[in-house]
Every structure is written in structure tokens, then in C-alpha cells.
Scaffold this motif. Structure first.
Motif, PDB file in Angstrom:
ATOM      1  N   SER A  14       0.858  -1.184   0.000  1.00 13.48           N
ATOM      2  CA  SER A  14       0.000   0.000   0.000  1.00 13.48           C
ATOM      3  C   SER A  14       0.899   1.241   0.000  1.00 13.48           C
ATOM      4  N   ASP A  21       3.993  -3.048   5.443  1.00 10.88           N
ATOM      5  CA  ASP A  21       4.262  -3.773   4.190  1.00 10.88           C
ATOM      6  C   ASP A  21       5.766  -3.875   3.956  1.00 10.88           C
ATOM      7  N   ILE A  40       2.513  -6.565  -5.360  1.00  3.77           N
ATOM      8  CA  ILE A  40       1.316  -6.103  -6.077  1.00  3.77           C
ATOM      9  C   ILE A  40       0.792  -4.850  -5.397  1.00  3.77           C
ATOM     10  N   VAL A  92      -2.523  -1.908  -5.835  1.00  2.00           N
ATOM     11  CA  VAL A  92      -3.719  -1.424  -6.529  1.00  2.00           C
ATOM     12  C   VAL A  92      -3.687   0.091  -6.424  1.00  2.00           C
ATOM     13  N   VAL A 145     -10.093  -3.452  -3.361  1.00  2.00           N
ATOM     14  CA  VAL A 145      -8.652  -3.754  -3.394  1.00  2.00           C
ATOM     15  C   VAL A 145      -8.431  -5.268  -3.270  1.00  2.00           C
ATOM     16  N   ILE A 156      -6.609  -8.068  -5.899  1.00  2.00           N
ATOM     17  CA  ILE A 156      -5.447  -8.895  -5.531  1.00  2.00           C
ATOM     18  C   ILE A 156      -5.801 -10.379  -5.649  1.00  2.00           C
ATOM     19  N   THR A 209       0.597  -9.493   3.693  1.00  2.00           N
ATOM     20  CA  THR A 209       0.127  -8.109   3.729  1.00  2.00           C
ATOM     21  C   THR A 209       0.686  -7.507   5.018  1.00  2.00           C
ATOM     22  N   GLY A 210       0.529  -6.202   5.190  1.00  2.00           N
ATOM     23  CA  GLY A 210       0.800  -5.601   6.488  1.00  2.00           C
ATOM     24  C   GLY A 210      -0.375  -5.882   7.414  1.00  2.00           C
ATOM     25  N   GLY A 247      -7.795   0.216   7.879  1.00  2.00           N
ATOM     26  CA  GLY A 247      -8.977  -0.643   7.827  1.00  2.00           C
ATOM     27  C   GLY A 247      -8.750  -2.041   8.385  1.00  2.00           C
ATOM     28  N   ALA A 248      -7.535  -2.586   8.216  1.00  2.00           N
ATOM     29  CA  ALA A 248      -7.215  -3.968   8.612  1.00  2.00           C
ATOM     30  C   ALA A 248      -8.246  -4.954   8.061  1.00  2.00           C
ATOM     31  N   VAL A 284      -8.187  -5.795   4.260  1.00  2.00           N
ATOM     32  CA  VAL A 284      -7.807  -6.356   2.958  1.00  2.00           C
ATOM     33  C   VAL A 284      -7.324  -7.799   3.105  1.00  2.00           C
TER      34      VAL A 284
HETATM   35  C1  LIG Z   1      -8.847   8.477  -3.750  1.00  2.00           C
HETATM   36  C2  LIG Z   1      -9.263   7.468  -2.682  1.00  2.00           C
HETATM   37  C3  LIG Z   1     -10.598   7.362  -2.335  1.00  2.00           C
HETATM   38  C4  LIG Z   1     -11.002   6.453  -1.375  1.00  2.00           C
HETATM   39  N1  LIG Z   1     -12.312   6.354  -1.074  1.00  2.00           N
HETATM   40  C5  LIG Z   1     -12.713   5.385  -0.186  1.00  2.00           C
HETATM   41  C6  LIG Z   1     -14.096   5.185   0.115  1.00  2.00           C
HETATM   42  O1  LIG Z   1     -14.976   5.893  -0.396  1.00  2.00           O
HETATM   43  N2  LIG Z   1     -14.446   4.185   0.999  1.00  2.00           N
HETATM   44  C7  LIG Z   1     -13.478   3.404   1.596  1.00  2.00           C
HETATM   45  O2  LIG Z   1     -13.812   2.515   2.372  1.00  2.00           O
HETATM   46  N3  LIG Z   1     -12.165   3.591   1.332  1.00  2.00           N
HETATM   47  C8  LIG Z   1     -11.776   4.541   0.462  1.00  2.00           C
HETATM   48  N4  LIG Z   1     -10.459   4.724   0.204  1.00  2.00           N
HETATM   49  C9  LIG Z   1      -9.524   3.930   0.989  1.00  2.00           C
HETATM   50  C10 LIG Z   1      -8.893   2.864   0.153  1.00  2.00           C
HETATM   51  O3  LIG Z   1      -9.819   2.129  -0.520  1.00  2.00           O
HETATM   52  C11 LIG Z   1      -8.003   2.027   1.020  1.00  2.00           C
HETATM   53  O4  LIG Z   1      -6.748   2.118   0.407  1.00  2.00           O
HETATM   54  C12 LIG Z   1      -8.459   0.576   1.099  1.00  2.00           C
HETATM   55  O5  LIG Z   1      -9.662   0.540   1.826  1.00  2.00           O
HETATM   56  C13 LIG Z   1      -7.416  -0.274   1.758  1.00  2.00           C
HETATM   57  O6  LIG Z   1      -7.078   0.383   2.938  1.00  2.00           O
HETATM   58  P1  LIG Z   1      -7.376  -0.264   4.327  1.00  2.00           P
HETATM   59  O7  LIG Z   1      -7.013   0.729   5.364  1.00  2.00           O
HETATM   60  O8  LIG Z   1      -8.709  -0.863   4.360  1.00  2.00           O
HETATM   61  O9  LIG Z   1      -6.238  -1.390   4.232  1.00  2.00           O
HETATM   62  P2  LIG Z   1      -5.899  -2.448   5.323  1.00  2.00           P
HETATM   63  O10 LIG Z   1      -6.857  -3.552   5.241  1.00  2.00           O
HETATM   64  O11 LIG Z   1      -5.626  -1.778   6.629  1.00  2.00           O
HETATM   65  O12 LIG Z   1      -4.506  -2.889   4.691  1.00  2.00           O
HETATM   66  C14 LIG Z   1      -3.906  -4.117   5.086  1.00  2.00           C
HETATM   67  C15 LIG Z   1      -2.914  -4.482   4.043  1.00  2.00           C
HETATM   68  O13 LIG Z   1      -3.555  -4.689   2.788  1.00  2.00           O
HETATM   69  C16 LIG Z   1      -2.657  -4.333   1.753  1.00  2.00           C
HETATM   70  N5  LIG Z   1      -3.194  -3.236   0.947  1.00  2.00           N
HETATM   71  C17 LIG Z   1      -3.979  -2.212   1.358  1.00  2.00           C
HETATM   72  N6  LIG Z   1      -4.226  -1.392   0.327  1.00  2.00           N
HETATM   73  C18 LIG Z   1      -3.577  -1.904  -0.746  1.00  2.00           C
HETATM   74  C19 LIG Z   1      -3.434  -1.512  -2.088  1.00  2.00           C
HETATM   75  N7  LIG Z   1      -4.020  -0.383  -2.560  1.00  2.00           N
HETATM   76  N8  LIG Z   1      -2.720  -2.277  -2.931  1.00  2.00           N
HETATM   77  C20 LIG Z   1      -2.129  -3.415  -2.476  1.00  2.00           C
HETATM   78  N9  LIG Z   1      -2.214  -3.825  -1.202  1.00  2.00           N
HETATM   79  C21 LIG Z   1      -2.934  -3.088  -0.352  1.00  2.00           C
HETATM   80  C22 LIG Z   1      -1.361  -3.891   2.418  1.00  2.00           C
HETATM   81  O14 LIG Z   1      -0.508  -5.009   2.547  1.00  2.00           O
HETATM   82  C23 LIG Z   1      -1.833  -3.437   3.787  1.00  2.00           C
HETATM   83  O15 LIG Z   1      -0.830  -3.512   4.771  1.00  2.00           O
HETATM   84  C24 LIG Z   1     -10.036   5.623  -0.743  1.00  2.00           C
HETATM   85  C25 LIG Z   1      -8.687   5.723  -1.095  1.00  2.00           C
HETATM   86  C26 LIG Z   1      -8.292   6.638  -2.056  1.00  2.00           C
HETATM   87  C27 LIG Z   1      -6.818   6.748  -2.412  1.00  2.00           C
END
Ligand SMILES: Cc1cc2nc3c(=O)[nH]c(=O)nc-3n(C[C@H](O)[C@H](O)[C@H](O)COP(=O)(O)OP(=O)(O)OC[C@H]3O[C@@H](n4cnc5c(N)ncnc54)[C@H](O)[C@@H]3O)c2cc1C
Length: 245
Positions: free
Chosen positions: A8, A39, A60, A62, A95, A99, A113-114, A122-123, A125
Motif C-alpha cells: 500500500s 508492508d 502487487i 492497486v 482492493v 489482488i 500483507t501488512g 482498515g485492517a 484487505v
Molecule cells: C482516492 C481514494 C478514495 C477512497 N475512497 C474510499 C471510500 O470511499 N471508501 C473506503 O472505504 N475507502 C476509500 N479509500 C480507501 C482505500 O480504498 C483504502 O486504500 C483501502 O480501503 C485499503 O485500505 P485499508 O485501510 O482498508 O487497508 P488495510 O486492510 O488496513 O490494509 C492491510 C494491508 O492490505 C494491503 N493493501 C492495502 N491497500 C492496498 C493496495 N491499494 N494495494 C495493495 N495492497 C494493499 C497492504 O498489505 C496493507 O498492509 C479511498 C482511497 C483513495 C486513495
């Protein structure tokens, strides 16, 4: 062994976070992006497991093209190749589906993943990927050892640790202690330029959530210094200003 590391792209921890469009969008102007620190641990562990050609490591991400410097940094740390799914990360479900769809084509033994991203925290993915692939998921891993087809994992739990074994393939969310963070050296940085970075289109999956607005914490008030001998003043302020007694 084939390892997939999910990367990420997050704002540098020193970034000043602000929002635009009436607090509905993150303001990325002037923000420096880094690999999510958890990560980095996952990637360092994967590179450690691959030492001497014992595994092949794919990273990878996204996200859009602006994240490619972060992906190149992951290649410089030691991943063999990278994949970027060309779409903004709309939410965790979106996301994870991207993947998992890619992972289904490659039969990875280990997906790292992290434990969470440090921006949206969010924890989610990790668990979604495991569910979509119908394989086990282990969170908050502080130690990972692979023996043949089995992983032994130390997990952080309240006041102690849990040790468990699980058959590969598995999705593991990494935490502090799982590996020493590897810093890219000059050879790695030069080599990263010519490593394969494949860009794939996103699969059509609806996002399940939409962020309606962001709020920053109320700024802290000024600090009042009280002379150490003036206990009466301290008591008065705790009573009249802090209202805690
Ligand atoms: C422009 C923008 C708009 C957004 N709008 C919204 C929205 O409307 N609603 C919403 O819920 N979220 C939204 N997001 C948040 C985005 O979708 C988060 O990046 C996504 O939810 C994953 O983050 P997380 O905190 O849930 O990941 P977590 O579950 O905390 O991540 C755990 C692990 O998953 C992996 N991971 C996370 N993201 C990625 C990635 N992009 N590619 C590869 N591996 C990854 C990494 O290993 C990370 O350590 C937005 C993000 C952007 C940039």
C-alpha cells in the motif's frame, strides 16, 4: 516457493494531513508517499525467505501510475517483479478483489500483507483476500517460519503470544518483529529500473463503502505552565478550566 507481497502507498508519517472539497477528499498536494511501514516488514520477510533463490517474490499494488515510485522502491528492496492493478483503491473490498483475482492466476504459496495500512487503518484487505481465495488467514504475525508446506507463526495477543501452525497457501498480516527492515542499496536501486512491472486492468467489482467526509481532531489548547510551588493555582485550574475536580 512463490510469494506475493501486497504493498500500500501511504503518506509519509511526517505529512500534514488536510482535506479538500468540503472535507470529502484527501488533499494529496505536496504529500510524499512511502511504502506502508507494515508492508515494508512483509517485503523484508519475503526477501529474507527468498535469500539465495529459495523463493520468487512478486509485489502487487492497486493504484494509479503516481504510485510507481513506491513500487520501484519495493523492487529495489529485493522483489523480483511487480504488478500494478491500474485503478484507484476505492475501498478494501475492491482492493482485495483485485489482488485475489490476480493471485488466482499464479498459485502463490504465501501471500503477505501488512497488519493494516497506516492511512485508512482498515485492517480488512488481508481477511478479504483469504476469504476470496478460500485459504487460511493469520493476522498480526510477529514471527514466520516456513518448513516445507507448513508455516509456524507467532501472533501478538493481549499480554502474550500465540504460536500456531498452518498449511500453505496462507495469507499472513505482518507486524513489528517479523523481519529487520531492508534498506535498498545502490545495486538494488539500479537493478529495480529493469525489473518487470506489469500493469493490469482492474476487474469490475463494486466498492461496498463510500467515505462521506473526514474530520481532523480538535486542535489542542495552549499549555499553561504553573510554578511547582503554586499548588493552589494548580488546584484552581483543575477545578475551573480542566473541570476534572
Ligand atoms: C482516492 C481514494 C478514495 C477512497 N475512497 C474510499 C471510500 O470511499 N471508501 C473506503 O472505504 N475507502 C476509500 N479509500 C480507501 C482505500 O480504498 C483504502 O486504500 C483501502 O480501503 C485499503 O485500505 P485499508 O485501510 O482498508 O487497508 P488495510 O486492510 O488496513 O490494509 C492491510 C494491508 O492490505 C494491503 N493493501 C492495502 N491497500 C492496498 C493496495 N491499494 N494495494 C495493495 N495492497 C494493499 C497492504 O498489505 C496493507 O498492509 C479511498 C482511497 C483513495 C486513495
Amino acid at each position: 516457493m512463490k510469494i506475493l507481497v501486497c504493498i500500500s502507498n501511504v503518506p509519509d508519517t511526517t505529512s500534514k494531513i488536510t482535506f479538500t472539497d468540503n472535507n470529502t477528499a484527501f488533499n494529496s498536494n505536496g504529500i510524499q508517499y512511502i511504502i506502508n511501514p507494515y508492508d515494508e516488514l512483509a517485503l523484508s520477510k519475503a526477501v529474507e525467505l527468498a535469500d539465495g533463490g529459495k523463493a520468487n517474490v512478486t509485489v502487487i499494488h492497486v493504484g494509479d501510475v503516481a504510485s510507481e515510485p513506491t513500487i520501484r522502491k519495493a523492487l529495489a528492496v529485493g522483489a523480483d517483479q511487480a504488478v500494478r492493478i491500474d485503478a484507484p483503491p476505492r475501498d478494501a473490498w475492491f482492493v482485495a478483489n483485485q489482488i485475489a483475482t490476480y493471485a488466482k492466476t499464479e498459485n502463490f504459496d504465501l501471500i503477505l500483507t501488512g497488519r493494516e495500512s497506516i492511512d485508512y487503518n482498515g485492517a480488512q484487505v488481508q481477511a478479504y483476500i483469504a476469504e476470496l481465495l478460500q485459504i487460511p488467514s493469520v493476522s498480526i504475525a510477529k514471527r514466520i517460519e516456513i518448513n516445507g508446506n507448513e508455516a509456524t507463526i507467532d501472533r501478538e495477543i493481549e499480554g502474550g503470544k500465540e504460536v500456531l501452525t498452518v498449511n500453505l497457501p496462507v495469507v499472513i498480516g505482518t507486524a513489528e518483529g517479523v523481519a529487520e527492515v531492508k534498506i535498498p542499496n545502490m545495486r538494488g536501486i539500479m537493478g529495480a529500473r529493469s525489473k518487470p512491472l506489469t500493469v493490469l486492468p482492474a476487474v469490475d467489482v463494486p466498492a461496498l463503502s463510500t467515505i462521506s467526509n473526514y474530520e481532523t481532531p480538535t486542535p489542542r489548547g495552549a499549555v499553561t505552565l504553573i510554578d511547582k510551588d503554586n499548588i493552589n493555582k494548580l488546584v484552581e485550574l483543575l477545578h475551573t478550566e480542566a473541570k476534572v475536580i
